[in-house]
Design an enzyme around this catalytic site. Structure first.
Site, PDB file in Angstrom:
ATOM      1  N   HIS A   1      -3.104   9.151   1.314  1.00 32.76           N
ATOM      2  CA  HIS A   1      -3.072   7.960   0.465  1.00 32.76           C
ATOM      3  C   HIS A   1      -4.443   7.703  -0.137  1.00 32.76           C
ATOM      4  CE1 HIS A   1      -4.406   5.362   4.064  1.00 32.76           C
ATOM      5  NE2 HIS A   1      -4.108   6.537   4.575  1.00 32.76           N
TER       6      HIS A   1
ATOM      7  N   CYS B   1      -3.378   2.813  -5.493  1.00 32.18           N
ATOM      8  CA  CYS B   1      -2.669   3.658  -4.534  1.00 32.18           C
ATOM      9  C   CYS B   1      -1.263   4.029  -5.007  1.00 32.18           C
ATOM     10  CB  CYS B   1      -2.607   2.973  -3.172  1.00 32.18           C
ATOM     11  SG  CYS B   1      -1.856   1.322  -3.176  1.00 32.18           S
TER      12      CYS B   1
ATOM     13  N   HIS C   1       0.850  -1.185   0.000  1.00 37.07           N
ATOM     14  CA  HIS C   1       0.000   0.000   0.000  1.00 37.07           C
ATOM     15  C   HIS C   1       0.892   1.244   0.000  1.00 37.07           C
ATOM     16  CE1 HIS C   1      -3.408   2.491   0.383  1.00 37.07           C
ATOM     17  NE2 HIS C   1      -3.221   2.830   1.642  1.00 37.07           N
TER      18      HIS C   1
END
Length: 261
Positions: free
Chosen positions: A42, A154, A30
């Site tokens: 994010h 992401c 991530h």
């Protein structure tokens, strides 16, 4: 700095750094932008936003969302459990108990090819940190479109914040190195099959497949791609379409080779 990842401590970070955290035994990472004061901006997913709805990615990628451990919101940063889109959360919520790594820009070709997999570095050069922070905060307030695992995830968000570069054709893969790495391995094996049939030694077959895999990563890297353009963040968010069948960003011809922020 290792061949698999670039692990760091929070004290090593600077505002504007692209950070990431491996999940599920290095199967997925991530990504986000560290903005200082222990906070990260994010891009997180909502349920049913990968490849349509009801896919196994919904359960596999649960780590893409901030997960306060005991309550509906984090006492430290106020991050809501189950939130999605572009969010601001503390580093603890972003990491979800996993180690911290920094994504490297302007990496040398030798080191890039030596990396065991994508999603850790790029040949592309980052813009100055103040521009990176401007993009991240602007997208926090205006969004980055609908999450898509292959074309708008992401890592794509973080790489756009760092470079301002986007793929011209929204139907192709995004800039994410881990997507290229994941899909590049079987593609390399398929493309190298005709050559491998002519080779008797298993070692030779492995070398050919590995070489094809490295080349696929190299030519698909953001620093080498010719199908990208610099898109000002204000122009980008003004033309983000609502979530549609593809759920990706629609550029509608808004291209700019010089970003003035």
């Amino acid at each position: 700095m290792g061949l698999l990842s670039n692990r760091v401590s929070e004290e090593d970070l600077r505002p504007g750094d692209h950070v990431y955290s491996w999940r599920f035994a290095y199967s997925y990472a991530h990504h986000g932008i560290f903005v200082g004061d222990g906070k990260v901006i994010h891009f997180t997913r909502g349920h049913g936003q990968e490849l349509g709805t009801g896919t196994f990615f919904d359960s596999w990628l649960t780590s893409c969302r901030p997960s306060p451990r005991s309550s509906s919101s984090c006492e430290k940063c106020g991050s809501e459990k189950g939130s999605h889109g572009v969010v601001l959360s503390c580093l603890d919520c972003f990491l979800s108990g996993c180690p911290l790594y920094v994504f490297v820009y302007g990496e040398s070709t030798t080191v890039f090819l030596a990396k065991a997999r994508g999603g850790t570095c790029t040949l592309a050069v980052s813009d100055p940190h103040e521009i990176v922070l401007h993009r991240a905060y602007y997208l926090l307030n205006n969004g980055f479109g609908c999450y898509h695992i292959f074309r708008n995830n992401c890592e794509d968000f973080a790489m756009y914040c760092k470079t301002g570069l986007l793929i011209l054709n929204e139907k192709t893969l995004g800039t994410s190195g881990q997507t290229v790495s994941t899909l590049g391995a079987p593609l390399a094996a398929l493309c190298s099959s005709p050559i491998n049939l002519l080779m008797a030694e298993p070692l030779g077959m492995a070398l050919v497949t590995t070489g094809m895999y490295c080349l696929s990563r190299y030519f698909a890297d953001l620093g080498n791609r010719k199908d990208v353009a610099k898109v000002p963040v204000e122009a980008l968010t003004a033309r983000i379409s609502p979530a549609g069948s593809s759920g990706v960003l629609q550029l509608e011809g808004v291209l700019n080779t010089n970003e003035d922020e």
